[in-house]
Motif scaffolding. Structure first.
Motif, PDB file in Angstrom:
ATOM      1  N   LEU A   2     -10.878  -4.109 -41.758  1.00 45.22           N
ATOM      2  CA  LEU A   2     -11.185  -3.543 -40.445  1.00 45.22           C
ATOM      3  C   LEU A   2     -10.426  -4.308 -39.366  1.00 45.22           C
ATOM      4  N   THR A   3     -10.385  -5.617 -39.497  1.00 49.87           N
ATOM      5  CA  THR A   3      -9.680  -6.459 -38.520  1.00 49.87           C
ATOM      6  C   THR A   3      -8.184  -6.172 -38.517  1.00 49.87           C
ATOM      7  N   LEU A   4      -7.581  -6.233 -39.679  1.00 46.92           N
ATOM      8  CA  LEU A   4      -6.129  -6.081 -39.771  1.00 46.92           C
ATOM      9  C   LEU A   4      -5.687  -4.649 -39.478  1.00 46.92           C
ATOM     10  N   ASP A   5      -6.468  -3.660 -39.912  1.00 42.94           N
ATOM     11  CA  ASP A   5      -6.112  -2.263 -39.641  1.00 42.94           C
ATOM     12  C   ASP A   5      -6.223  -1.951 -38.153  1.00 42.94           C
ATOM     13  N   TYR A   6      -7.256  -2.485 -37.503  1.00 43.76           N
ATOM     14  CA  TYR A   6      -7.386  -2.266 -36.053  1.00 43.76           C
ATOM     15  C   TYR A   6      -6.185  -2.863 -35.326  1.00 43.76           C
ATOM     16  N   GLN A  39      -1.382   3.942 -40.080  1.00 45.64           N
ATOM     17  CA  GLN A  39      -1.239   2.667 -39.390  1.00 45.64           C
ATOM     18  C   GLN A  39      -2.026   1.547 -40.071  1.00 45.64           C
ATOM     19  N   LYS A  40      -2.304   1.710 -41.364  1.00 40.86           N
ATOM     20  CA  LYS A  40      -2.993   0.661 -42.091  1.00 40.86           C
ATOM     21  C   LYS A  40      -2.135  -0.596 -42.151  1.00 40.86           C
ATOM     22  N   SER A  41      -2.812  -1.736 -42.182  1.00 44.61           N
ATOM     23  CA  SER A  41      -2.098  -2.995 -42.328  1.00 44.61           C
ATOM     24  C   SER A  41      -1.424  -3.063 -43.695  1.00 44.61           C
ATOM     25  N   ASP A  42      -0.220  -3.609 -43.746  1.00 44.00           N
ATOM     26  CA  ASP A  42       0.459  -3.775 -45.029  1.00 44.00           C
ATOM     27  C   ASP A  42      -0.009  -5.040 -45.759  1.00 44.00           C
ATOM     28  N   LEU A  43      -1.000  -5.723 -45.172  1.00 44.64           N
ATOM     29  CA  LEU A  43      -1.547  -6.927 -45.799  1.00 44.64           C
ATOM     30  C   LEU A  43      -2.731  -6.622 -46.718  1.00 44.64           C
ATOM     31  N   ARG A  44      -3.108  -5.350 -46.830  1.00 44.23           N
ATOM     32  CA  ARG A  44      -4.289  -4.980 -47.610  1.00 44.23           C
ATOM     33  C   ARG A  44      -4.248  -5.444 -49.072  1.00 44.23           C
ATOM     34  N   PRO A  45      -3.139  -5.266 -49.800  1.00 43.86           N
ATOM     35  CA  PRO A  45      -3.114  -5.744 -51.188  1.00 43.86           C
ATOM     36  C   PRO A  45      -3.358  -7.253 -51.287  1.00 43.86           C
ATOM     37  N   LEU A  46      -2.822  -7.983 -50.312  1.00 44.28           N
ATOM     38  CA  LEU A  46      -3.018  -9.431 -50.306  1.00 44.28           C
ATOM     39  C   LEU A  46      -4.470  -9.781 -50.004  1.00 44.28           C
ATOM     40  N   VAL A  47      -5.092  -9.032 -49.106  1.00 47.59           N
ATOM     41  CA  VAL A  47      -6.513  -9.237 -48.804  1.00 47.59           C
ATOM     42  C   VAL A  47      -7.349  -9.062 -50.066  1.00 47.59           C
TER      43      VAL A  47
END
Length: 434
Positions: free
Chosen positions: A425-429, A19-27
């Motif tokens: 942490l914010t986006l994954d939560y 359930q990780k955010s798909d925005l991680r590479p952009l972060v």
């Protein structure tokens, strides 16, 4: 039973990873792009530190930056605090992120171009002011997180509340401030916070490392004042006195038996420290009164209650045995609860930390007998407080200057990981809650 627990934890970890955010590479890309900006902010704050409840310049820079990002800003919270609210483009939970802003009454000794030269009055004395605990880096990191997340606002699945807190290091007796006052003034409401994350830089942990602990991670703290009153006399005739100096020495020694004889050290650590003792004005006068100041550290409410009861009993009865009286005020001017990382939340967010820093760089740490007023937030909502490495690679942790000292030093290359960590942490939560 252990095998079942490990299987359950592995399943939880796998579920969280899924359930990780798909925005991680952009972060990661955006954080790398602003790394030098974060470092520049930190250097500016480091050169211009402000003590608790006086962080006016710092707060002004923060507010201006948040407003430039289109974030709704409230200033003057708990005197100088700043709160920013970023509403994402999609519904979801409210995640709070906190950074503390205050410096310390320490005169800097580090030879860097942006060393603090600031002087001020503190407790009636002229003192230097220094960011000797890394709060300048916390502010700069959270400003970076705000810039990263604001740039992807439409994709955020919830609301982010940025809390820039004054006076974490405490306030003078009788004053209010810090996390407790922010909570009192409603910082966790409107919108209501679901979870809170925070980090603390560590000058004795290598850059690139993240350390954490579920449950009690930092100690509860109570300060205390013990006043011993005897009978004054000439130093040449001690038999005419009831000597509060000798009795105070006995009290100090007897207090050490609390840890050695009353505390179950196999469960939790604890500390009793007398840090100041004042009495008398000259060599040949036995004074009437001696005052002692100290600090007490515990990791459970039960141990805290036991320590307070034993301190009062030992001080009062030791004084009585010598014919004197003792008054014990505990807490005297401040109390912080245990910094308690919600266990379920910690387990849930561990994969997020590991995938951000690398699994081999995320390590379980022992309890820390220092204290943090982030604990007040954790009493109200589930919270996770972690530590970020700030020591140059290859340096001996035992030789690296510790926090609250004139030689405190941070390797700035570790800041960008802090930006990525709080953002993820914010986006994954939020992704877990959709």
């Amino acid at each position: 039973m252990k095998k079942i627990f490990l299987i359950g934890f592995s399943l939880m970890a796998l579920n969280a990873l899924a359930q990780k955010s798909d925005l991680r590479p952009l972060v990661s890309k955006k954080a790398d792009a602003i790394e030098q900006k974060v470092i520049a902010w930190r250097r500016d704050f480091h050169e211009h530190p402000e003590l608790g409840n006086t962080e006016v310049r710092t707060a002004g820079i923060i507010a201006k930056h948040l407003e430039s990002l289109g974030i709704k800003v409230t200033t003057g919270v708990a005197k100088t605090g700043v709160v920013g609210v970023l509403k994402g483009g999609k519904p979801g939970p409210v995640v709070a992120l906190r950074a503390d802003m205050d410096g310390l009454p320490v005169t800097e000794r580090v030879d860097i171009p942006f060393a603090s030269k600031v002087k001020t009055q503190y407790n009636g004395q002229e003192v230097g002011v220094m960011h000797a605990c890394g709060h300048d880096s916390h502010v700069a990191i959270l400003m970076g997180v705000a810039e990263v997340l604001a740039s992807m606002q439409k994709d955020i699945q919830g609301t982010v509340k940025f809390i820039f807190q004054p006076a974490e290091e405490g306030v003078p007796a009788g004053d209010e401030g810090g996390a407790a006052l922010m909570i009192k003034e409603g910082v966790l409401e409107n919108p209501k916070v679901d979870v809170i994350f925070g980090l603390h830089i560590n000058s004795q942990t290598e850059v690139g490392e993240v350390t954490y602990r579920p449950g009690g991670t930092m100690a509860a703290v109570n300060d205390m004042k013990i006043t011993v009153t005897g009978r004054q006399a000439h130093g040449a005739y001690p038999w005419s006195s009831i000597d509060p100096v000798v009795i105070s020495a006995q009290i100090i020694n007897n207090l050490q038996t609390i840890v050695s004889r009353n505390l179950n050290v196999t469960e939790n650590p604890g500390v009793v420290t007398i840090g100041a003792i004042n009495g008398g004005v000259r060599s040949n006068i036995i004074p009437e009164k001696v005052e002692m100041l100290g600090t007490v550290r515990n990791f459970s409410k039960e141990d805290e209650a036991m320590f307070i009861e034993r301190i009062k009993t030992i001080a009062i009865k030791t004084a009585e045995a010598g014919g004197a009286t003792a008054e014990v005020k505990i807490p005297y001017s401040n109390h912080y609860p245990v910094t308690f990382n919600n266990i379920a939340l910690t387990e849930k967010m561990l994969p997020s930390m590991q995938s951000t820093a690398g699994k081999e760089h995320v390590k379980l740490k022992p309890p820390v007998t220092g204290a943090e007023d982030f604990s007040f937030f954790q009493e109200k909502v589930p919270g996770l407080f972690v530590f970020l490495g700030g020591m140059p690679k290859g340096k001996d942790p035992l030789k690296a200057p510790s926090h609250h000292t004139p030689d405190f030093y941070l390797d700035e290359s570790g800041f960008v990981l802090g930006v990525k960590l709080l953002s993820n942490l914010t986006l994954d939560y939020m992704a877990m809650k959709k």
